[in-house]
Write a protein that holds these residues in place. Structure first.
Motif, PDB file in Angstrom:
ATOM      1  N   ARG A   5       0.939  -1.357  -0.148  1.00 33.90           N
ATOM      2  CA  ARG A   5      -0.347  -0.375  -0.306  1.00 33.90           C
ATOM      3  C   ARG A   5       1.089   1.132   0.034  1.00 33.90           C
ATOM      4  NH1 ARG A   5      -2.787  -3.731  -0.359  1.00 33.90           N
ATOM      5  NH2 ARG A   5      -5.005  -4.056   1.057  1.00 33.90           N
ATOM      6  N   ASP A   6       1.041   2.473   0.789  1.00 33.96           N
ATOM      7  CA  ASP A   6       1.027   3.929   0.506  1.00 33.96           C
ATOM      8  C   ASP A   6       2.866   4.703   0.970  1.00 33.96           C
ATOM      9  OD1 ASP A   6       0.244   5.469   3.046  1.00 33.96           O
ATOM     10  OD2 ASP A   6      -1.750   5.138   2.233  1.00 33.96           O
ATOM     11  N   GLY A 129      -0.916  -0.348   4.856  1.00 29.06           N
ATOM     12  CA  GLY A 129      -0.486   0.268   3.569  1.00 29.06           C
ATOM     13  C   GLY A 129       0.547   0.087   2.717  1.00 29.06           C
ATOM     14  N   ALA A 130       0.680  -0.592   2.142  1.00 32.29           N
ATOM     15  CA  ALA A 130       2.145  -0.176   1.452  1.00 32.29           C
ATOM     16  C   ALA A 130       2.386   0.553  -0.051  1.00 32.29           C
ATOM     17  CB  ALA A 130       2.512  -1.352   1.234  1.00 32.29           C
ATOM     18  N   GLY A 131       0.744   0.637  -0.232  1.00 34.64           N
ATOM     19  CA  GLY A 131       0.173   1.785  -1.893  1.00 34.64           C
ATOM     20  C   GLY A 131      -0.855   2.806  -1.642  1.00 34.64           C
ATOM     21  N   THR A 132      -0.674   3.469  -2.769  1.00 35.21           N
ATOM     22  CA  THR A 132      -1.532   4.896  -2.909  1.00 35.21           C
ATOM     23  C   THR A 132      -2.866   4.430  -3.403  1.00 35.21           C
ATOM     24  OG1 THR A 132      -0.722   4.887  -5.170  1.00 35.21           O
ATOM     25  CG2 THR A 132       0.819   6.213  -3.273  1.00 35.21           C
ATOM     26  N   ARG A 133      -3.454   3.148  -2.919  1.00 32.70           N
ATOM     27  CA  ARG A 133      -5.199   3.630  -3.324  1.00 32.70           C
ATOM     28  C   ARG A 133      -5.438   3.202  -2.640  1.00 32.70           C
ATOM     29  NH1 ARG A 133      -6.529  -1.681  -6.743  1.00 32.70           N
ATOM     30  NH2 ARG A 133      -7.355  -2.716  -5.108  1.00 32.70           N
ATOM     31  N   ALA A 134      -6.983   3.666  -1.807  1.00 32.20           N
ATOM     32  CA  ALA A 134      -7.169   3.755  -0.901  1.00 32.20           C
ATOM     33  C   ALA A 134      -8.395   1.911  -1.229  1.00 32.20           C
ATOM     34  CB  ALA A 134      -8.440   4.951  -0.158  1.00 32.20           C
ATOM     35  N   THR A 135      -8.580   1.553  -0.023  1.00 31.43           N
ATOM     36  CA  THR A 135      -9.696  -0.203   0.262  1.00 31.43           C
ATOM     37  C   THR A 135     -10.186   0.581   1.293  1.00 31.43           C
ATOM     38  OG1 THR A 135      -8.286  -0.485   1.290  1.00 31.43           O
ATOM     39  CG2 THR A 135      -7.563  -1.072  -0.409  1.00 31.43           C
ATOM     40  N   ARG A 137     -10.718  -0.995   3.889  1.00 30.17           N
ATOM     41  CA  ARG A 137      -9.906  -1.159   4.890  1.00 30.17           C
ATOM     42  C   ARG A 137      -8.861  -0.278   5.596  1.00 30.17           C
ATOM     43  NH1 ARG A 137      -8.334  -7.321   6.570  1.00 30.17           N
ATOM     44  NH2 ARG A 137     -10.215  -8.471   7.073  1.00 30.17           N
ATOM     45  N   ARG A 138      -8.322   0.597   4.318  1.00 22.66           N
ATOM     46  CA  ARG A 138      -7.227   1.803   4.524  1.00 22.66           C
ATOM     47  C   ARG A 138      -8.246   2.264   3.222  1.00 22.66           C
ATOM     48  NH1 ARG A 138      -4.544  -2.092   6.630  1.00 22.66           N
ATOM     49  NH2 ARG A 138      -4.205  -4.103   6.587  1.00 22.66           N
ATOM     50  N   PRO A 139      -8.847   3.280   3.982  1.00 26.26           N
ATOM     51  CA  PRO A 139      -9.802   4.684   3.558  1.00 26.26           C
ATOM     52  C   PRO A 139      -8.357   5.675   3.340  1.00 26.26           C
ATOM     53  CG  PRO A 139     -10.435   4.260   5.714  1.00 26.26           C
ATOM     54  CD  PRO A 139     -10.480   2.845   5.078  1.00 26.26           C
ATOM     55  N   ASP A 140      -7.441   5.832   4.362  1.00 32.18           N
ATOM     56  CA  ASP A 140      -6.500   6.880   4.195  1.00 32.18           C
ATOM     57  C   ASP A 140      -5.067   6.034   3.747  1.00 32.18           C
ATOM     58  OD1 ASP A 140      -4.634   8.815   4.847  1.00 32.18           O
ATOM     59  OD2 ASP A 140      -4.986   9.332   6.968  1.00 32.18           O
ATOM     60  N   PRO A 141      -4.708   5.694   2.363  1.00 33.06           N
ATOM     61  CA  PRO A 141      -3.733   5.160   1.871  1.00 33.06           C
ATOM     62  C   PRO A 141      -2.796   5.463   2.904  1.00 33.06           C
ATOM     63  CG  PRO A 141      -4.471   6.654   0.328  1.00 33.06           C
ATOM     64  CD  PRO A 141      -5.537   6.749   1.424  1.00 33.06           C
ATOM     65  N   ASP A 142      -2.463   7.146   3.302  1.00 34.40           N
ATOM     66  CA  ASP A 142      -1.402   7.739   3.643  1.00 34.40           C
ATOM     67  C   ASP A 142      -0.882   7.323   5.620  1.00 34.40           C
ATOM     68  OD1 ASP A 142      -0.517   8.280   1.482  1.00 34.40           O
ATOM     69  OD2 ASP A 142      -1.447  10.558   1.567  1.00 34.40           O
ATOM     70  N   LEU A 143      -1.720   6.966   6.556  1.00 32.90           N
ATOM     71  CA  LEU A 143      -1.897   6.943   7.279  1.00 32.90           C
ATOM     72  C   LEU A 143      -0.490   6.162   7.680  1.00 32.90           C
ATOM     73  CD1 LEU A 143      -3.850   6.688  10.334  1.00 32.90           C
ATOM     74  CD2 LEU A 143      -4.449   4.477   9.613  1.00 32.90           C
ATOM     75  N   ASP A 144      -0.058   4.646   7.559  1.00 28.62           N
ATOM     76  CA  ASP A 144       0.842   4.335   7.436  1.00 28.62           C
ATOM     77  C   ASP A 144       2.368   4.935   7.499  1.00 28.62           C
ATOM     78  OD1 ASP A 144      -0.651   1.984   8.945  1.00 28.62           O
ATOM     79  OD2 ASP A 144      -0.228   0.287   7.223  1.00 28.62           O
ATOM     80  N   VAL A 181       8.005   3.938   2.227  1.00 25.52           N
ATOM     81  CA  VAL A 181       8.840   4.964   2.740  1.00 25.52           C
ATOM     82  C   VAL A 181      10.147   4.945   2.278  1.00 25.52           C
ATOM     83  CG1 VAL A 181      10.134   5.692   5.242  1.00 25.52           C
ATOM     84  CG2 VAL A 181       7.982   3.767   4.866  1.00 25.52           C
ATOM     85  N   ALA A 182      10.958   3.711   1.788  1.00 22.71           N
ATOM     86  CA  ALA A 182      12.415   4.571   1.141  1.00 22.71           C
ATOM     87  C   ALA A 182      12.198   5.102   0.142  1.00 22.71           C
ATOM     88  CB  ALA A 182      13.430   3.342   0.737  1.00 22.71           C
ATOM     89  N   ALA A 183      10.996   4.519  -0.538  1.00 23.49           N
ATOM     90  CA  ALA A 183      10.816   5.683  -2.509  1.00 23.49           C
ATOM     91  C   ALA A 183      10.154   7.228  -2.104  1.00 23.49           C
ATOM     92  CB  ALA A 183      10.177   5.095  -3.317  1.00 23.49           C
ATOM     93  N   GLN A 184       9.236   7.265  -0.919  1.00 20.22           N
ATOM     94  CA  GLN A 184       8.739   8.600  -0.865  1.00 20.22           C
ATOM     95  C   GLN A 184       9.339   9.370  -0.443  1.00 20.22           C
ATOM     96  OE1 GLN A 184       4.665   6.723  -0.873  1.00 20.22           O
ATOM     97  NE2 GLN A 184       4.396   8.254  -2.890  1.00 20.22           N
ATOM     98  N   ARG A 185       9.995   8.614   1.131  1.00 29.10           N
ATOM     99  CA  ARG A 185      11.063   9.549   1.697  1.00 29.10           C
ATOM    100  C   ARG A 185      12.631   8.480   1.945  1.00 29.10           C
ATOM    101  NH1 ARG A 185       6.672  11.481   2.079  1.00 29.10           N
ATOM    102  NH2 ARG A 185       4.863  11.859   4.056  1.00 29.10           N
ATOM    103  N   PRO A 186      13.021   9.458   0.931  1.00 28.14           N
ATOM    104  CA  PRO A 186      14.211   8.483   0.800  1.00 28.14           C
ATOM    105  C   PRO A 186      14.897   9.523   1.550  1.00 28.14           C
ATOM    106  CG  PRO A 186      13.954  10.048  -0.992  1.00 28.14           C
ATOM    107  CD  PRO A 186      12.552   9.790  -0.106  1.00 28.14           C
ATOM    108  N   GLY A 187      14.995  11.276   2.403  1.00 25.71           N
ATOM    109  CA  GLY A 187      15.398  12.033   3.316  1.00 25.71           C
ATOM    110  C   GLY A 187      15.403  11.254   5.050  1.00 25.71           C
ATOM    111  N   LEU A 188      14.696  10.133   5.094  1.00 26.27           N
ATOM    112  CA  LEU A 188      14.079  10.082   6.667  1.00 26.27           C
ATOM    113  C   LEU A 188      14.687   8.239   6.471  1.00 26.27           C
ATOM    114  CD1 LEU A 188      12.219   9.983   8.441  1.00 26.27           C
ATOM    115  CD2 LEU A 188      10.554   8.335   7.604  1.00 26.27           C
ATOM    116  N   LEU A 189      15.299   8.073   5.458  1.00 29.92           N
ATOM    117  CA  LEU A 189      16.494   6.258   6.129  1.00 29.92           C
ATOM    118  C   LEU A 189      17.596   6.822   5.424  1.00 29.92           C
ATOM    119  CD1 LEU A 189      13.512   3.827   4.648  1.00 29.92           C
ATOM    120  CD2 LEU A 189      13.688   4.853   7.350  1.00 29.92           C
TER     121      LEU A 189
END
Length: 336
Positions: A5-6, A129-135, A137-144, A181-189
């Motif tokens: 997911r996200d 939620g490792a992908g960007t699509r809401a489902t 169970r995971r209506p907020d795909p950015d929560l995790d 997380v690595a893909a979208q937050r490369p400065g975090l890790l």
């Protein structure tokens, strides 16, 4: 089956708008009490499985976006001594939990010998939620993603984790979460590693956005999430299975984002290693090696190589040719 997911994009600046309210040690997981349960004595095994003479593991709760989220924390036996310590965030697979990944990977043993903190967060509904699509169970795909950022921020403040040496790893859906997380937050890790997890594709797709060292460990005979990816997965009555890139394309996405040159592949006993050397410098001068690596393990299924835990039926064999835990932590610390 497992899915993904996200996330969102931002440099490493702590998200102050997050509702980060509490982190409490717990002996169990019941309720949302703000009173910590009594901690087990250091001389006796804790419920999480700490052994005599080692720092006991701690269950804690962190409130993010109004939701109490739980995690299992392992501190190295050196206690509060020394300076800031490296931190590994370890995401469990879909349908599992933190204790299951802890038992399967034994990350805390190898990490503790290196003076590293290990945090095993718990996913909502036993997934991420490792992908960007809401489902449903995971209506907020950015929560995790926000939970991960908040957890790292808290552990930097409360446990003296070194913000320049934060790493993420995970298995299956959790491996995909680490890659997100690595893909979208490369400065975090300072580095990330996935075991049996790929980048999601299609409508839930994730794109790598900057240089970060990444390792992908994958079974050549994975019957659950094939090595070649799953562009059109079958429907799942509980939670949609997201399409995914192949293991190689997942690694190559990070290599491309990091300006890497042509890869070099070498055969090792029991696995093949492909290495891309990053052309753009990762954010940390003392983190993982400046490479992206793909390790394809022969005669291995949807499993954690080197684990002593018997995998579920239908997941395929566990290889003994590679110790994924030592390999990943060695990659994070740039050990030869």
């Amino acid at each position: 089956m497992r899915s993904l997911r996200d996330l969102t994009l931002r440099p490493r600046r702590w998200p102050g708008a997050l509702a980060l309210v509490l982190a409490l040690p717990l002996a169990g997981c019941a309720g949302d009490s703000e009173r910590p349960d009594p901690a087990p004595p250091a001389s006796a095994p804790s419920r999480a499985g700490a052994t005599a003479g080692a720092a006991p593991d701690v269950r804690a709760r962190l409130r993010v976006d109004g939701v109490a989220r739980e995690y299992l924390l392992h501190r190295p036996a050196d206690g509060a001594g020394g300076g800031p310590r490296p931190l590994v965030i370890a995401f469990h697979g879909r349908g599992a939990d933190a204790a299951e990944l802890r038992e399967k990977s034994r990350l805390e043993r190898a990490a503790g010998a290196r003076g590293m903190l290990v945090a095993y967060p718990e996913g909502l509904d036993e997934g991420w939620g490792a992908g960007t699509r809401a489902t449903e169970r995971r209506p907020d795909p950015d929560l995790d993603v926000r939970f991960t950022e908040a957890l790292i921020e808290h552990l930097v403040r409360a446990e003296r984790a070194d913000p320049e040496r934060v790493y993420a790893t995970g298995f299956s859906n959790g491996g995909s979460m680490a890659l997100r997380v690595a893909a979208q937050r490369p400065g975090l890790l300072a580095g990330a590693a996935s075991v049996s997890g790929q980048l999601p594709a299609g409508a839930a797709g994730i794109e790598a956005t900057g240089p970060v060292p990444v390792m992908v460990v994958y079974g050549a005979d994975d019957p659950v999430r094939p090595l070649a990816g799953w562009p059109s997965p079958p429907p799942d009555p509980e939670e949609p299975i997201l399409p995914s890139l192949s293991a190689r394309d997942s690694a190559e996405a990070f290599a491309t984002a990091g300006g890497a040159g042509a890869p070099v592949t070498e055969e090792r006993k029991g696995y093949d290693r492909t290495v891309w050397r990053l052309g753009a410098a990762p954010r940390s001068a003392h983190g993982a090696a400046a490479t992206v690596q793909l390790l394809v393990v022969h005669d291995a299924g949807h499993t954690w190589p080197g684990s002593d835990v018997t995998p579920p039926k239908g997941f395929g064999p566990t290889s003994r040719a590679l110790d994924a835990t030592d390999t990943i932590l060695g990659f994070f610390t740039d050990e030869p």
